[in-house]
Design a protein around this motif. Structure first.
Motif, PDB file in Angstrom:
ATOM      1  N   ASN A  42      -1.177  -8.743  -8.107  1.00  0.00           N
ATOM      2  CA  ASN A  42      -2.284  -7.801  -8.303  1.00  0.00           C
ATOM      3  C   ASN A  42      -3.583  -8.589  -8.521  1.00  0.00           C
ATOM      4  O   ASN A  42      -4.274  -8.443  -9.530  1.00  0.00           O
ATOM      5  CB  ASN A  42      -2.007  -6.843  -9.457  1.00  0.00           C
ATOM      6  CG  ASN A  42      -2.968  -5.666  -9.497  1.00  0.00           C
ATOM      7  OD1 ASN A  42      -3.863  -5.534  -8.670  1.00  0.00           O
ATOM      8  ND2 ASN A  42      -2.800  -4.808 -10.481  1.00  0.00           N
ATOM      9  N   LYS A  94      -6.093  -4.212  -9.715  1.00  0.00           N
ATOM     10  CA  LYS A  94      -6.189  -2.793  -9.356  1.00  0.00           C
ATOM     11  C   LYS A  94      -5.493  -1.936 -10.412  1.00  0.00           C
ATOM     12  O   LYS A  94      -4.376  -2.231 -10.836  1.00  0.00           O
ATOM     13  CB  LYS A  94      -5.530  -2.588  -7.986  1.00  0.00           C
ATOM     14  CG  LYS A  94      -5.418  -1.171  -7.522  1.00  0.00           C
ATOM     15  CD  LYS A  94      -6.731  -0.664  -7.062  1.00  0.00           C
ATOM     16  CE  LYS A  94      -6.574   0.736  -6.482  1.00  0.00           C
ATOM     17  NZ  LYS A  94      -7.838   1.340  -6.196  1.00  0.00           N
ATOM     18  N   ASP A  95      -6.165  -0.888 -10.864  1.00  0.00           N
ATOM     19  CA  ASP A  95      -5.603   0.056 -11.828  1.00  0.00           C
ATOM     20  C   ASP A  95      -4.994   1.218 -11.039  1.00  0.00           C
ATOM     21  O   ASP A  95      -5.692   1.878 -10.276  1.00  0.00           O
ATOM     22  CB  ASP A  95      -6.711   0.546 -12.767  1.00  0.00           C
ATOM     23  CG  ASP A  95      -6.182   1.407 -13.896  1.00  0.00           C
ATOM     24  OD1 ASP A  95      -5.011   1.235 -14.289  1.00  0.00           O
ATOM     25  OD2 ASP A  95      -6.943   2.261 -14.379  1.00  0.00           O
ATOM     26  N   TYR A  96      -3.692   1.446 -11.215  1.00  0.00           N
ATOM     27  CA  TYR A  96      -3.017   2.488 -10.440  1.00  0.00           C
ATOM     28  C   TYR A  96      -1.785   2.988 -11.197  1.00  0.00           C
ATOM     29  O   TYR A  96      -1.331   2.352 -12.152  1.00  0.00           O
ATOM     30  CB  TYR A  96      -2.598   1.960  -9.061  1.00  0.00           C
ATOM     31  CG  TYR A  96      -1.573   0.854  -9.106  1.00  0.00           C
ATOM     32  CD1 TYR A  96      -0.223   1.134  -8.925  1.00  0.00           C
ATOM     33  CD2 TYR A  96      -1.934  -0.466  -9.340  1.00  0.00           C
ATOM     34  CE1 TYR A  96       0.733   0.129  -8.981  1.00  0.00           C
ATOM     35  CE2 TYR A  96      -0.990  -1.477  -9.391  1.00  0.00           C
ATOM     36  CZ  TYR A  96       0.335  -1.169  -9.209  1.00  0.00           C
ATOM     37  OH  TYR A  96       1.273  -2.181  -9.273  1.00  0.00           O
ATOM     38  N   GLU A 137      -0.842   8.760  -1.523  1.00  0.00           N
ATOM     39  CA  GLU A 137      -0.772   9.509  -2.784  1.00  0.00           C
ATOM     40  C   GLU A 137       0.601  10.158  -2.951  1.00  0.00           C
ATOM     41  O   GLU A 137       1.330  10.379  -1.982  1.00  0.00           O
ATOM     42  CB  GLU A 137      -1.869  10.562  -2.858  1.00  0.00           C
ATOM     43  CG  GLU A 137      -1.646  11.761  -1.986  1.00  0.00           C
ATOM     44  CD  GLU A 137      -2.664  12.859  -2.238  1.00  0.00           C
ATOM     45  OE1 GLU A 137      -2.434  13.978  -1.768  1.00  0.00           O
ATOM     46  OE2 GLU A 137      -3.685  12.610  -2.904  1.00  0.00           O
ATOM     47  N   VAL A 188      -2.338  -3.048  -3.327  1.00  0.00           N
ATOM     48  CA  VAL A 188      -2.306  -4.172  -4.253  1.00  0.00           C
ATOM     49  C   VAL A 188      -2.104  -5.452  -3.445  1.00  0.00           C
ATOM     50  O   VAL A 188      -1.274  -5.500  -2.537  1.00  0.00           O
ATOM     51  CB  VAL A 188      -1.161  -4.007  -5.281  1.00  0.00           C
ATOM     52  CG1 VAL A 188      -1.058  -5.213  -6.187  1.00  0.00           C
ATOM     53  CG2 VAL A 188      -1.379  -2.749  -6.107  1.00  0.00           C
ATOM     54  N   TYR A 240      -2.836   3.736  -3.298  1.00  0.00           N
ATOM     55  CA  TYR A 240      -3.368   2.457  -3.761  1.00  0.00           C
ATOM     56  C   TYR A 240      -2.906   1.320  -2.858  1.00  0.00           C
ATOM     57  O   TYR A 240      -1.960   1.460  -2.089  1.00  0.00           O
ATOM     58  CB  TYR A 240      -2.950   2.183  -5.210  1.00  0.00           C
ATOM     59  CG  TYR A 240      -1.463   2.059  -5.426  1.00  0.00           C
ATOM     60  CD1 TYR A 240      -0.835   0.815  -5.309  1.00  0.00           C
ATOM     61  CD2 TYR A 240      -0.681   3.153  -5.744  1.00  0.00           C
ATOM     62  CE1 TYR A 240       0.523   0.685  -5.501  1.00  0.00           C
ATOM     63  CE2 TYR A 240       0.677   3.035  -5.950  1.00  0.00           C
ATOM     64  CZ  TYR A 240       1.279   1.805  -5.826  1.00  0.00           C
ATOM     65  OH  TYR A 240       2.621   1.675  -6.012  1.00  0.00           O
ATOM     66  N   ALA A 244       0.842  -1.197   0.000  1.00  0.00           N
ATOM     67  CA  ALA A 244       0.000   0.000   0.000  1.00  0.00           C
ATOM     68  C   ALA A 244       0.879   1.251   0.000  1.00  0.00           C
ATOM     69  O   ALA A 244       1.919   1.285   0.656  1.00  0.00           O
ATOM     70  CB  ALA A 244      -0.910  -0.002   1.217  1.00  0.00           C
ATOM     71  N   GLN A 293      -3.271   8.856  -7.067  1.00  0.00           N
ATOM     72  CA  GLN A 293      -3.971   8.444  -5.857  1.00  0.00           C
ATOM     73  C   GLN A 293      -3.207   7.337  -5.152  1.00  0.00           C
ATOM     74  O   GLN A 293      -2.478   6.571  -5.777  1.00  0.00           O
ATOM     75  CB  GLN A 293      -5.366   7.927  -6.194  1.00  0.00           C
ATOM     76  CG  GLN A 293      -6.293   8.973  -6.733  1.00  0.00           C
ATOM     77  CD  GLN A 293      -7.667   8.377  -7.020  1.00  0.00           C
ATOM     78  OE1 GLN A 293      -7.844   7.174  -7.096  1.00  0.00           O
ATOM     79  NE2 GLN A 293      -8.643   9.249  -7.176  1.00  0.00           N
TER      80      GLN A 293
END
Length: 109
Positions: free
Chosen positions: A76, A80-82, A38, A55, A53, A35, A51
Motif C-alpha cells: 500500500n 490508500k484508505d479503503y 465497489e 492499491v 479502490y 483493484a 467505494q
C-alpha cells in the motif's frame, strides 16, 4: 447476478524486472496493482457501500549470493484508505491495511 458482498470486478497485475548488467546487476524491481470495484452490504433497510479502490505494492530485491536474497517490500505504497469488507451499521466493517514496510532475508538450502 452477482453478490453485493463481493466486488463485481477485480484486477491484479504484477511485474518484476531482473537487472543482469551494470551497476545494478543482481537487483530486481517490481510492483503490483490490486483493484476492486465497489461492493456493499444490506443490513435491514440500510445499505452500506464501500467505494472501489486500487492499491499499489512495490518491491526491490538484491541477490546477495547464489542462495541468498534480501527483499524490501512496501505494501500500500501510497497509503490508500479503503474498506476491505463491509458488514452492518455497527459490525464487520474492516479498513484495509495501511502502508507497511517489510524486509526479508531468504536463504535456500
Amino acid at each position: 447476478m452477482f453478490s453485493t458482498y463481493t466486488p463485481r470486478h477485480m484486477l491484479k497485475l504484477s511485474a518484476e524486472y531482473d537487472l543482469t548488467e551494470g551497476a545494478l546487476a543482481d537487483w530486481s524491481f517490481g510492483g503490483q496493482l490490486r483493484a476492486m470495484s465497489e461492493f456493499s452490504s444490506v443490513s435491514g433497510t440500510t445499505t452500506i457501500r464501500a467505494q472501489g479502490y486500487g492499491v499499489v505494492d512495490l518491491t526491490a530485491k538484491r541477490r546477495l549470493d547464489e542462495n541468498t536474497d534480501l527483499r524490501l517490500t512496501v505494501s500500500n505504497a501510497f497509503d490508500k484508505d479503503y474498506y476491505s469488507r463491509v458488514g452492518g451499521t455497527t459490525v464487520f466493517n474492516f479498513r484495509g491495511e495501511p502502508r507497511s514496510v517489510s524486509l526479508a532475508l531468504t536463504r535456500r538450502f
